[in-house]
Design a protein around this motif. Structure first.
Motif, PDB file in Angstrom:
ATOM      1  N   GLU A 164       0.685  -1.242  -0.032  1.00  0.00           N
ATOM      2  CA  GLU A 164      -0.104   0.056  -0.005  1.00  0.00           C
ATOM      3  C   GLU A 164       0.915   1.136  -0.057  1.00  0.00           C
ATOM      4  OE1 GLU A 164      -3.303   0.538   2.584  1.00  0.00           O
ATOM      5  OE2 GLU A 164      -3.869  -1.724   2.615  1.00  0.00           O
ATOM      6  N   LYS A 165       1.852   1.228   0.674  1.00  0.00           N
ATOM      7  CA  LYS A 165       2.843   2.484   0.952  1.00  0.00           C
ATOM      8  C   LYS A 165       3.677   2.969  -0.439  1.00  0.00           C
ATOM      9  CE  LYS A 165       3.876   1.887   6.080  1.00  0.00           C
ATOM     10  NZ  LYS A 165       4.702   1.834   6.896  1.00  0.00           N
ATOM     11  N   ALA A 167       1.849   2.150  -3.538  1.00  0.00           N
ATOM     12  CA  ALA A 167       0.890   1.930  -4.566  1.00  0.00           C
ATOM     13  C   ALA A 167       0.780   3.173  -5.328  1.00  0.00           C
ATOM     14  CB  ALA A 167      -0.509   1.950  -3.950  1.00  0.00           C
ATOM     15  N   ILE A 168       0.843   4.346  -4.954  1.00  0.00           N
ATOM     16  CA  ILE A 168       0.852   5.716  -5.769  1.00  0.00           C
ATOM     17  C   ILE A 168       2.024   5.852  -6.702  1.00  0.00           C
ATOM     18  CG2 ILE A 168       0.757   8.031  -5.664  1.00  0.00           C
ATOM     19  CD1 ILE A 168      -1.863   6.913  -4.803  1.00  0.00           C
ATOM     20  N   GLU A 244      -4.835   3.439  -2.428  1.00  0.00           N
ATOM     21  CA  GLU A 244      -3.653   2.528  -2.191  1.00  0.00           C
ATOM     22  C   GLU A 244      -4.166   1.166  -1.966  1.00  0.00           C
ATOM     23  OE1 GLU A 244      -2.590   6.712  -1.044  1.00  0.00           O
ATOM     24  OE2 GLU A 244      -4.405   5.724  -0.843  1.00  0.00           O
ATOM     25  N   GLU A 245      -5.366   1.062  -1.339  1.00  0.00           N
ATOM     26  CA  GLU A 245      -5.812  -0.245  -0.828  1.00  0.00           C
ATOM     27  C   GLU A 245      -6.407  -1.005  -2.017  1.00  0.00           C
ATOM     28  OE1 GLU A 245      -8.280  -0.466   3.249  1.00  0.00           O
ATOM     29  OE2 GLU A 245      -8.523   1.628   2.422  1.00  0.00           O
ATOM     30  N   SER A 248      -3.106  -2.218  -3.970  1.00  0.00           N
ATOM     31  CA  SER A 248      -2.491  -3.399  -3.281  1.00  0.00           C
ATOM     32  C   SER A 248      -3.448  -4.601  -3.762  1.00  0.00           C
ATOM     33  CB  SER A 248      -2.376  -2.813  -2.166  1.00  0.00           C
ATOM     34  OG  SER A 248      -1.538  -3.825  -1.247  1.00  0.00           O
TER      35      SER A 248
END
Length: 302
Positions: A164-165, A167-168, A244-245, A248
């Motif tokens: 998630e961290k 993802a962007i 992000e979720e 991921s």
């Protein structure tokens, strides 16, 4: 940058919006005529797939055009082009997140329907169409054609099992989707795919905005109007599952590819949510506006 795909002089092209003008830079023509010794992607999808350096390539093209003696030659007025979806054909089906706004879940059901895990379905890539395109009414198949205005993510680089961290980092930019749905087909077949995948029922655009211009994608207003009546008035801050979720979770065991498009869900106010329902009919105009991107406009045709 605000990227767009379009047809001009019977060719599928792409470019970016000219600042303070209702026109696009014709990147393909600029590259061919002013920077002929370098390779240029033929489409926006190819540009995304070539890597994140696409923006620098485009900046170089714009500088060359602005310094030329025929600046106007390298611009196409919006009134002279035919809009295409920024990604007219995605690498895989358009991935869609259902039940991602609490108020929309409640207008369609009850508290028991609120999801604990991501709800995922897809729309066939053949359903994609562009801004200002007519959407068929499909009267022979449905009398419950509905709209869903959504923020969509466009993936910029290949990835699998993405944390998630991070993802962007895999996002190229954002666009708008109207997830037009035949509600009765959706119910009849006990799943989403057929009711979501009729040809030309996934309008997308008008622009694909690079992520650097939208630093806070969870703070964007989404407004959908039908014949200028506001039907949906939401904000991406109300998402149940964050961008992000979503990225991921989708990437767990499945590879996301450059050009993949993910629709992030719709706020309350869809036609089926009214009593009585307000389904679409021939001649209706739908406008979906997302802050920082623009307005996607389509009409229901024959």
């Amino acid at each position: 940058m605000k990227f767009l795909s379009f047809r001009f002089e019977d060719k599928l092209l792409y470019g970016v919006k000219v600042k303070r003008e209702e026109a696009a830079w014709n990147i393909v023509r600029i590259h061919k005529e002013l920077i002929p010794n370098e390779d240029v992607p033929a489409t926006l999808l190819e540009g995304i797939q070539s890597g994140m350096e696409l923006q620098e390539t485009v900046r170089k093209c714009i500088r060359a055009a602005e310094e030329s003696d025929h600046v106007s030659r390298y611009k196409v007025k919006f009134e002279d082009l035919v809009w295409e979806a920024p990604v007219p054909r995605t690498p895989k089906n358009v991935m869609c997140i259902g039940k991602n706004y609490r108020d929309h879940v409640l207008e369609m059901g009850t508290e028991k329907d609120l999801p604990e895990e991501l709800v995922v379905f897809t729309k066939a890539s053949t359903s994609i169409t562009g801004d200002n395109a007519l959407v068929p009414s499909y009267e022979e198949l449905t009398d419950q054609l509905d709209y869903e205005g959504e923020l969509a993510i466009v993936i910029g680089k290949r990835g699998k099992n993405i944390p998630e961290k991070q993802a962007i980092d895999y996002v190229f930019g954002y666009t708008i989707i109207n997830d037009i749905t035949a509600r009765d087909l959706q119910s009849k077949h006990k799943q989403f795919f057929l009711g979501k995948s009729l040809d030309e029922t996934c309008p997308m655009g008008p622009f694909l905005v690079s992520k650097d211009e939208i630093p806070h994608p969870h703070k964007l207003s989404i407004v959908t109007k039908v014949n200028d009546e506001i039907r949906q008035d939401g904000n991406t801050s109300d998402m149940i599952f964050s961008i992000e979720e979503i990225i991921s979770t989708l990437s767990k065991g499945m590879t996301l590819e450059p050009g993949d498009v993910i629709a992030t869900g719709t706020p309350a106010g869809v036609g089926k949510g009214f009593n009585p329902p307000k389904f679409l009919k021939k001649g209706d105009q739908i406008k979906v506006s997302v802050q920082g991107i623009g307005t996607l406009t389509n009409e229901i045709g024959e």
